[in-house]
Design a protein around this motif. Structure first.
Motif, PDB file in Angstrom:
ATOM      1  N   ASP A 172       0.852  -1.195   0.000  1.00 56.67           N
ATOM      2  CA  ASP A 172       0.000   0.000   0.000  1.00 56.67           C
ATOM      3  C   ASP A 172       0.882   1.237   0.000  1.00 56.67           C
ATOM      4  N   ASP A 231      -0.090   4.293  -0.304  1.00 56.36           N
ATOM      5  CA  ASP A 231      -0.722   5.447   0.321  1.00 56.36           C
ATOM      6  C   ASP A 231      -0.255   5.643   1.750  1.00 56.36           C
ATOM      7  N   ARG A 232       0.111   4.556   2.429  1.00 57.62           N
ATOM      8  CA  ARG A 232       0.571   4.697   3.814  1.00 57.62           C
ATOM      9  C   ARG A 232       2.065   4.989   3.893  1.00 57.62           C
ATOM     10  N   ASN A 284      -0.528  -0.918  -4.517  1.00 53.40           N
ATOM     11  CA  ASN A 284      -1.932  -0.498  -4.487  1.00 53.40           C
ATOM     12  C   ASN A 284      -2.066   0.930  -3.964  1.00 53.40           C
ATOM     13  N   ARG A 285      -3.183   1.571  -4.337  1.00 51.13           N
ATOM     14  CA  ARG A 285      -3.610   2.874  -3.803  1.00 51.13           C
ATOM     15  C   ARG A 285      -2.660   4.007  -4.148  1.00 51.13           C
ATOM     16  N   PHE A 286      -2.206   4.041  -5.387  1.00 46.21           N
ATOM     17  CA  PHE A 286      -1.331   5.123  -5.834  1.00 46.21           C
ATOM     18  C   PHE A 286      -2.165   6.354  -6.181  1.00 46.21           C
ATOM     19  N   ARG A 287      -1.646   7.530  -5.824  1.00 47.56           N
ATOM     20  CA  ARG A 287      -2.279   8.795  -6.199  1.00 47.56           C
ATOM     21  C   ARG A 287      -1.276   9.629  -6.998  1.00 47.56           C
ATOM     22  N   TRP A 289      -5.535   4.705  -6.738  1.00 47.29           N
ATOM     23  CA  TRP A 289      -6.607   4.789  -5.732  1.00 47.29           C
ATOM     24  C   TRP A 289      -7.952   4.651  -6.436  1.00 47.29           C
ATOM     25  N   ASP A 330     -11.573   5.509  -6.335  1.00 44.27           N
ATOM     26  CA  ASP A 330     -12.382   6.519  -5.644  1.00 44.27           C
ATOM     27  C   ASP A 330     -13.746   6.014  -5.187  1.00 44.27           C
TER      28      ASP A 330
END
Length: 488
Positions: free
Chosen positions: A165, A167-168, A196-199, A226, A228
């Motif tokens: 992840d 994002d963390r 996962n969860r790339f912005r 990510w 949405d």
């Protein structure tokens, strides 16, 4: 021949459940018969499968994504925490025992045999089994006797894809560090990785993907942005509720939900939180129930008597009484329904020491705890509106009393639920009732709120969008090539 693939994560809440759901629907859209599988799950948010047992709600959603009916074989071991050190153990859908962590460790060899039995039975009828791990394989202190990650992967001889992840933060260390601590045989079982969860601009992480691949030797299978719309899917964790777009605090109808220590089966909140005019607010410990709430919803509990005491310790009993005096609405579901009564009698000590416990006293009912658990899918009718609805029951106990004469649901010819004389305080045992658009609209209208949502159609729409998202950003052909034939 059936193939299988396991998605493990670098930690809890890295998005494994959502990835498995998206992968399942994406492969189902290619015409394959797909089934989800999770050897061991820990959650009090359970679903009732079509064969009449309990599984984790995430696996029920994944089955829906795969367009098949949920079955107890999809989650053969479900741990439902009752205390900080013990849990009720559900095996192949039925209660097995209530065990401490130490006692559970001794049961693991017997449970692995049951897990493999479910896995092989599930694999017989499909083309692909997509398996979800739990927590992280990097917790090597738990490797001996492991049922959830590498222990199962080794026993079933399935390949693994590891998800991190971004994002963390620290995703390179998450993935490379996991390989560093694993035993060589476990590390060799991992064939590829996902981030996962790339912005943002994905090209900015091209070098990061190369570094991970070079340092681990694993195939880079996708950088997943990510998603949405994830908030529109049923939440696996109560803390995920209310994580939708900004501006929810401006919604005109406010529902306050006290966060019980052993909150269970809170999927009733998902359709409500999806309504554009409804704000669902989870009230944590140490905060009062808001005085301007239109409705207080007391959810289910895995430990009703202990959570009733916790409710009082927080002062929520005083807040609830004030809410009722102001003319507010209250709904208790399952354990919350039992709490609203005058008494909870536990003569056999099912939830602790035998005894009779005073309830909150807002419904003239009492509950007697009984050992037999009711686990069933249920069709019901809301006579006030004529709306038909589908739900489920998972509970101990039998509830009777004068306010049951004002039942507001019917299951076949049997009245269900109880209501105060003015109708502002209600309770019932049926979960999932708000997923019915007709009932939800009628009940919100009764309380002065509007409904403008087709909930079930919205879930399908999001699952289709999730499949398209996964297909765009994950190399599905490479995943299929990694998936190995299931050998008995």
């Amino acid at each position: 021949m059936t193939r299988a693939l396991m998605i493990q994560g670098t930690g809890s809440n890295v998005g494994k459940s959502l990835l498995v759901a998206g992968i399942a629907r994406a492969f189902a859209d290619r015409g394959l018969r797909v089934a989800p599988f999770k050897p061991q799950n820990m959650s009090n948010n359970a679903a009732v499968s079509h064969d009449g047992g309990e599984i984790g709600r995430a696996q029920a959603l994944q089955a829906r994504a795969a367009r098949i009916a949920p079955h107890t074989d999809m989650n053969p071991v479900l741990l439902k925490p009752e205390t900080d050190t013990g849990a009720q153990v559900i095996v192949q859908g039925e209660r097995y025992a209530t065990l401490s962590a130490r006692d559970y460790a001794r049961e693991k060899p017997a449970l692995m045999a049951r897990i493999l039995d479910s896995f092989h039975r599930l694999a017989e009828g499909v083309d692909l089994v997509v398996i979800e791990g739990a927590g992280s394989p990097a917790e090597i202190n738990l490797r001996a006797g492991d049922l959830a990650n590498m222990g199962f992967a080794e026993a079933a001889n399935v390949p693994v894809v590891l998800a991190g992840d971004i994002d963390r933060g620290g995703v390179i260390a998450q993935l490379v560090g996991t390989q560093a601590v694993l035993a060589d045989a476990d590390a060799a079982r991992i064939k590829g990785f996902l981030v996962n969860r790339f912005r943002g601009d994905p090209t900015l992480f091209d070098e990061g993907m190369r570094e991970i691949a070079d340092r681990t030797g694993w195939a880079a299978l996708g950088l997943v942005p990510w998603f949405d719309q994830a908030w529109r899917l049923p939440a696996e964790d109560v803390l995920d509720l209310g994580s939708g777009p900004a501006g929810q605090g401006d919604r005109p109808f406010r529902i306050a939900v006290p966060k019980l220590n052993r909150i269970a089966n809170f999927d009733d909140l998902d359709p409500l939180s999806s309504e554009p005019g409804v704000q669902v607010e989870i009230i944590p410990n140490g905060r009062p129930l808001p005085g301007d709430a239109d409705m207080v919803l007391i959810p289910g509990s895995k430990a009703t008597i202990a959570d009733l005491e916790h409710f009082r310790t927080q002062g929520w009993d005083i807040d609830l009484a004030a809410h009722i005096r102001r003319g507010g609405h209250v709904l208790g579901l399952c354990g919350g329904y039992q709490m609203l009564g005058r008494w909870i009698d536990d003569p056999e000590g099912i939830e602790g020491r035998p005894g009779r416990h005073p309830g909150l006293g807002h419904l003239d009912i009492e509950t007697v705890m009984t050992p037999a658990k009711r686990v069933t899918l249920t069709d019901a009718v809301h006579p006030e509106s004529g709306a038909a609805l589908k739900g489920y029951e998972i509970h101990l106990g039998r509830t009777t009393g004068p306010d049951c004469a004002r039942a507001w649901l019917r299951i076949g010819d049997t009245p269900e639920g109880a209501s105060s004389p003015d109708g502002r305080v209600r309770g019932c045992y049926l979960h999932g009732l708000y997923a019915s658009d007709g009932f939800r609209a009628a009940d919100l209208a009764r309380m002065g709120a509007a409904s403008g949502l087709s909930y079930e159609a919205g879930v399908e729409e999001v699952l289709d969008a999730l499949a398209a998202h996964v297909a765009q950003h994950i190399d599905l052909d490479a995943l299929w090539d990694i998936a190995a034939p299931v050998a008995r």
